[in-house]
Design an enzyme around this catalytic site. Structure first.
Site, PDB file in Angstrom:
ATOM      1  N   LEU A 142       0.870  -1.171   0.000  1.00 26.62           N
ATOM      2  CA  LEU A 142       0.000   0.000   0.000  1.00 26.62           C
ATOM      3  C   LEU A 142       0.906   1.220   0.000  1.00 26.62           C
ATOM      4  CD1 LEU A 142      -2.686  -0.911   2.723  1.00 26.62           C
ATOM      5  CD2 LEU A 142      -2.904  -1.100   0.241  1.00 26.62           C
ATOM      6  N   ASP A 143       0.487   2.283  -0.693  1.00 29.28           N
ATOM      7  CA  ASP A 143       1.267   3.516  -0.677  1.00 29.28           C
ATOM      8  C   ASP A 143       1.392   4.032   0.754  1.00 29.28           C
ATOM      9  OD1 ASP A 143       1.398   3.358  -3.435  1.00 29.28           O
ATOM     10  OD2 ASP A 143      -0.340   4.669  -3.738  1.00 29.28           O
ATOM     11  N   LYS A 144       2.406   4.858   0.982  1.00 29.48           N
ATOM     12  CA  LYS A 144       2.687   5.390   2.322  1.00 29.48           C
ATOM     13  C   LYS A 144       1.432   5.930   3.010  1.00 29.48           C
ATOM     14  CE  LYS A 144       5.119   9.207   4.581  1.00 29.48           C
ATOM     15  NZ  LYS A 144       5.949  10.416   4.387  1.00 29.48           N
ATOM     16  N   THR A 146      -1.803   5.510   2.090  1.00 30.25           N
ATOM     17  CA  THR A 146      -3.024   4.707   1.954  1.00 30.25           C
ATOM     18  C   THR A 146      -3.155   3.833   3.193  1.00 30.25           C
ATOM     19  OG1 THR A 146      -2.876   4.677  -0.460  1.00 30.25           O
ATOM     20  CG2 THR A 146      -4.214   2.963   0.566  1.00 30.25           C
ATOM     21  N   ARG A 241      -5.239   5.337  -7.880  1.00 22.94           N
ATOM     22  CA  ARG A 241      -5.004   6.778  -8.008  1.00 22.94           C
ATOM     23  C   ARG A 241      -4.894   7.176  -9.485  1.00 22.94           C
ATOM     24  NH1 ARG A 241       0.113   7.479  -4.219  1.00 22.94           N
ATOM     25  NH2 ARG A 241      -0.140   9.688  -4.796  1.00 22.94           N
TER      26      ARG A 241
END
Length: 325
Positions: A142-144, A146, A241
């Site tokens: 997961l992105d930082k 998210t 995104r």
């Protein structure tokens, strides 16, 4: 302390009839798959640590049934990473997998600018044996900023099974997001994703990119925004995104793909401030469903929406109700 431990390994296995005639690296991968990765086994073959009837062969050499593979090697830690005592919100854990609820601001894997303080560092502290598993068992990211659910493999066998499920698209990952714009109906975005031509830190829909498919549907509409649910069919970097921005509905708070800022006419100062200052992309990994890598049982988890997400939804709902009629 740094993860620099070594473990001496001695294993042997006879090549069964049904594997005879295949390449050495293919046979080794099938005989020792529960213990070591393909890349690790291939390196040991090249170094002479994995031999056939006492002889060093090349990874591509053919091996006949009845031959004996012997492994005599040192298993080193997977990286020079620090184990760090960082809190983990664990939703489920057994000897095979761990499911956690990731907070905003936590980077998943060490990289330039984030050498420590990551989820990987926290996992090594919680499960020290993960040092023997590639990427400390992390199979998806997961992105930082998210939030939400992630699964981590605690053994190489579990990691292989989870990767197989991800590749077969049998892992169900459902997210919720708040996007800019009023979405009239759900749709599917089937658009390949790759590196942006000029800005290498960004991803983009590009011809020749990796296949990427996202399905989204409306949960709730507001005056200038929409609460949506997105189901991933693939798992490309920044996929939701990029795809939602490509569809014309970028995520609120997205610093990279956010697009033009939008405020409903005559909105309250509180809502205006919250929209301007929302500190991250409004994206949450809400549901996770997969087959347990050891038992095969179908398992499902859900994660409640985080407080900042709920607060923004509340403000948007109040704004809509204030202008009804």
């Amino acid at each position: 302390m740094p993860t620099t431990s070594k473990q001496h390994i001695q294993l042997s296995a006879e090549v069964p009839f049904d594997l005879g005639g295949q390449r050495l690296d293919q046979i080794a991968a099938q005989l020792f798959a529960e213990h070591f990765s393909r890349s690790r086994l291939s390196a040991w073959i090249k170094d002479g640590r994995l031999t056939v009837d006492g002889q060093q062969l090349r990874p591509r050499d053919t091996v006949h049934a009845g031959s004996v593979l012997e492994l005599d090697a040192e298993q080193e830690a997977q990286g020079e990473w620090q184990a760090q005592d960082i809190h983990l919100d664990i939703v489920f854990e057994d000897e095979h997998i761990l499911v956690l609820d990731k907070p905003a601001g936590l980077v998943v894997h060490p990289a330039a600018g984030h050498a420590d303080g990551t989820l990987l560092n926290a996992l090594l502290h919680h499960v020290p044996d993960l040092v023997q598993v590639p990427r400390a068992g992390i199979v998806h990211r997961l992105d930082k900023d998210t939030t939400g659910l992630m699964v981590v493999a605690k053994t190489l066998q579990a990691q292989n099974r989870l990767v197989e499920q991800l590749q077969a698209r049998s892992v169900s990952r459902i997210y919720e997001a708040i996007v800019i714009g009023v979405v009239t109906s759900g749709a599917t975005v089937d658009a390949p994703i790759g590196r942006h031509g000029q800005q290498r830190q960004r991803m983009a829909v590009v011809e020749g990119g990796k296949p990427a498919v996202s399905h989204y549907r409306v949960l709730e509409r507001f005056r200038a925004h929409t609460h949506v649910r997105v189901k991933l069919e693939t798992g490309r970097t920044h996929q939701i995104r990029v795809h939602m921005a490509h569809a014309g509905f970028p995520l609120i708070g997205d610093p990279v793909y956010g697009g033009r800022f939008r405020i409903p006419p005559a909105a309250s100062p509180t809502l205006v401030q919250s929209l301007r200052e929302f500190p991250r992309q409004a994206l949450h990994a809400r549901f996770l469903e997969l087959d347990h890598p050891a038992t095969g049982a179908r398992m499902k988890w859900s994660s409640p929406l985080p407080d900042d997400f709920v607060w923004l939804l509340t403000l948007l709902q109040q704004d809509r109700e204030a202008f009804v009629g």
